[in-house]
Write a protein that holds these residues in place. Sequence first.
Motif, PDB file in Angstrom:
ATOM      1  N   HIS A 163     -28.190  62.076 -26.032  1.00  0.00           N
ATOM      2  CA  HIS A 163     -28.865  60.969 -26.732  1.00  0.00           C
ATOM      3  C   HIS A 163     -27.986  59.711 -26.705  1.00  0.00           C
ATOM      4  CE1 HIS A 163     -30.908  58.758 -29.922  1.00  0.00           C
ATOM      5  NE2 HIS A 163     -31.917  59.608 -29.814  1.00  0.00           N
ATOM      6  N   ILE A 194     -27.385  57.487 -29.136  1.00  0.00           N
ATOM      7  CA  ILE A 194     -26.599  57.179 -30.341  1.00  0.00           C
ATOM      8  C   ILE A 194     -25.228  57.863 -30.334  1.00  0.00           C
ATOM      9  CG2 ILE A 194     -26.539  57.508 -32.855  1.00  0.00           C
ATOM     10  CD1 ILE A 194     -29.323  56.396 -32.959  1.00  0.00           C
ATOM     11  N   LEU A 213     -23.063  56.027 -27.781  1.00  0.00           N
ATOM     12  CA  LEU A 213     -22.646  54.675 -28.196  1.00  0.00           C
ATOM     13  C   LEU A 213     -21.588  54.751 -29.285  1.00  0.00           C
ATOM     14  CD1 LEU A 213     -26.122  52.908 -28.190  1.00  0.00           C
ATOM     15  CD2 LEU A 213     -24.147  52.194 -26.850  1.00  0.00           C
ATOM     16  N   LYS A 246     -39.742  52.003 -18.275  1.00  0.00           N
ATOM     17  CA  LYS A 246     -40.743  52.730 -19.072  1.00  0.00           C
ATOM     18  C   LYS A 246     -41.910  51.814 -19.446  1.00  0.00           C
ATOM     19  CE  LYS A 246     -38.277  56.554 -21.212  1.00  0.00           C
ATOM     20  NZ  LYS A 246     -37.874  57.239 -22.414  1.00  0.00           N
ATOM     21  N   ARG A 285     -46.051  60.897 -22.036  1.00  0.00           N
ATOM     22  CA  ARG A 285     -45.298  62.155 -22.032  1.00  0.00           C
ATOM     23  C   ARG A 285     -46.278  63.320 -21.845  1.00  0.00           C
ATOM     24  NH1 ARG A 285     -39.836  61.946 -23.604  1.00  0.00           N
ATOM     25  NH2 ARG A 285     -39.295  59.890 -24.397  1.00  0.00           N
ATOM     26  N   ALA A 330     -34.498  59.082 -33.658  1.00  0.00           N
ATOM     27  CA  ALA A 330     -34.071  57.731 -33.237  1.00  0.00           C
ATOM     28  C   ALA A 330     -34.604  57.354 -31.861  1.00  0.00           C
ATOM     29  CB  ALA A 330     -32.546  57.641 -33.255  1.00  0.00           C
ATOM     30  N   THR A 331     -35.852  56.965 -31.834  1.00  0.00           N
ATOM     31  CA  THR A 331     -36.443  56.535 -30.563  1.00  0.00           C
ATOM     32  C   THR A 331     -36.925  55.090 -30.681  1.00  0.00           C
ATOM     33  OG1 THR A 331     -38.570  57.402 -31.266  1.00  0.00           O
ATOM     34  CG2 THR A 331     -37.243  58.821 -29.851  1.00  0.00           C
ATOM     35  N   PHE A 332     -37.001  54.412 -29.542  1.00  0.00           N
ATOM     36  CA  PHE A 332     -37.622  53.085 -29.480  1.00  0.00           C
ATOM     37  C   PHE A 332     -39.112  53.278 -29.213  1.00  0.00           C
ATOM     38  CE2 PHE A 332     -33.284  51.853 -27.901  1.00  0.00           C
ATOM     39  CZ  PHE A 332     -32.958  51.043 -28.971  1.00  0.00           C
ATOM     40  N   ASP A 380     -40.145  54.716 -25.972  1.00  0.00           N
ATOM     41  CA  ASP A 380     -39.852  56.125 -25.740  1.00  0.00           C
ATOM     42  C   ASP A 380     -41.078  57.026 -25.903  1.00  0.00           C
ATOM     43  OD1 ASP A 380     -37.194  55.826 -24.980  1.00  0.00           O
ATOM     44  OD2 ASP A 380     -36.531  55.656 -27.062  1.00  0.00           O
ATOM     45  N   SER A 391     -36.786  59.630 -17.382  1.00  0.00           N
ATOM     46  CA  SER A 391     -36.124  60.236 -18.536  1.00  0.00           C
ATOM     47  C   SER A 391     -34.825  59.482 -18.824  1.00  0.00           C
ATOM     48  CB  SER A 391     -35.806  61.704 -18.241  1.00  0.00           C
ATOM     49  OG  SER A 391     -34.804  62.150 -19.137  1.00  0.00           O
ATOM     50  N   GLY A 392     -34.747  58.926 -20.019  1.00  0.00           N
ATOM     51  CA  GLY A 392     -33.532  58.197 -20.418  1.00  0.00           C
ATOM     52  C   GLY A 392     -32.338  59.125 -20.531  1.00  0.00           C
ATOM     53  N   HIS A 393     -32.593  60.375 -20.943  1.00  0.00           N
ATOM     54  CA  HIS A 393     -31.495  61.334 -21.022  1.00  0.00           C
ATOM     55  C   HIS A 393     -30.941  61.624 -19.624  1.00  0.00           C
ATOM     56  CE1 HIS A 393     -32.731  62.037 -25.159  1.00  0.00           C
ATOM     57  NE2 HIS A 393     -31.666  62.808 -25.335  1.00  0.00           N
ATOM     58  N   ARG A 417     -34.863  68.655 -20.634  1.00  0.00           N
ATOM     59  CA  ARG A 417     -35.969  67.716 -20.890  1.00  0.00           C
ATOM     60  C   ARG A 417     -37.306  68.346 -20.487  1.00  0.00           C
ATOM     61  NH1 ARG A 417     -34.627  65.517 -24.453  1.00  0.00           N
ATOM     62  NH2 ARG A 417     -35.922  63.664 -24.339  1.00  0.00           N
ATOM     63  N   HIS A 427     -40.603  65.928 -20.730  1.00  0.00           N
ATOM     64  CA  HIS A 427     -40.807  65.207 -19.469  1.00  0.00           C
ATOM     65  C   HIS A 427     -41.422  66.078 -18.397  1.00  0.00           C
ATOM     66  CE1 HIS A 427     -38.532  61.546 -20.430  1.00  0.00           C
ATOM     67  NE2 HIS A 427     -37.705  62.327 -21.103  1.00  0.00           N
TER      68      HIS A 427
END
Length: 289
Positions: free
Chosen positions: A138, A140, A143, A180, A187, A197-199, A202, A208-210, A246, A252
């Motif tokens: 993820h 978060i 970061l 995206k 999905r 915690a998604t935008f 998402d 896939s961001g992951h 995923r 995904h």
Amino acid sequence: MPSPKARSGGGGRSGSVPAGGGGAGGNGRYEFMSLTRTPSHLLQRQGSDPTSARLRASESPCRRRGSGSSSASTSSAGGQPVPEEDCMRLNPSTLGIALSSLLAVDLWLSKRLGVCACEDASWGSVRPLMKLVEVSGHGIPWLLGAAYCLYKSDSAAGQEVTLNLLMALLLDLVLVGVVKALVRRRRPAHNRMDMFATFSVDRYSFPSGHATRAAMCARFLLAHLVLAAPLRVLVLLWAAFVGLSRVLLGRHNVTDVAFGFFMGYFQYNLVEALWLSPVVLQSMMGQLE
Ligand SMILES: CC(C)=CCC/C(C)=C/CC/C(C)=C/COP(=O)(O)O
């Protein structure tokens, strides 16, 4: 030129469009001509009988569009010039069929592999473990981890690497968000939207961001950390497992993850190209002080 409408005493209207640039006919009325069929009076002016003219009109667009082109260099069977660049084009229907088949296989395979999509699924008992793998990829934790390492780092080299990692993670979030939002692929239907915690983007799954993050971070770590061989293998296995999880979680389709790995791999090249050097960092720090 006499209007077909005028000659036929004002025939039907369906399938007709105004003849481009033709303007009004001799009787002051506008001419209408089908885009897909050549009017018989035009074919007769080409010196053919109506049957062979109809056959010529039903030829491939590649041949029909060749007539009258100044860049023509090839001749069709009827002696009409054909632009070479038109004939090089792939048949769009073949490409369409190939893409639809790929997507059908993708959906089928992804559904079969979504064995941890819910607790009741065939591998539902390992869902908590898969969710742990999800957290490990993820944005978060990555970061926060990079920011903490930057804060704790007391060497210039360490600060340089961690700050560039932070930049890379932010760049990844932006690029994935843009793709995206552009592609807007939903999905899989069997996914349960219980990610933390998604935008808003998402809710879309491609890419896939992951997977992008796992591929980019794996390359980053392998390039900038001095790791023993077993640890290097572990980094690669982690990235592969994040991607696999995923699909197993039903988040995904397989193509989302495959493209995510591809995109993340090349994102690292971009990070290298945009690498913030110690000189740039020093001037940034100087401005902060
Ligand atoms: C400081 C900041 C902008 C933090 C945002 C971190 C964040 C919410 C990242 C989203 C990570 C996420 C859930 C991506 C979706 O991954 P897929 O593999 O499901 O596409």
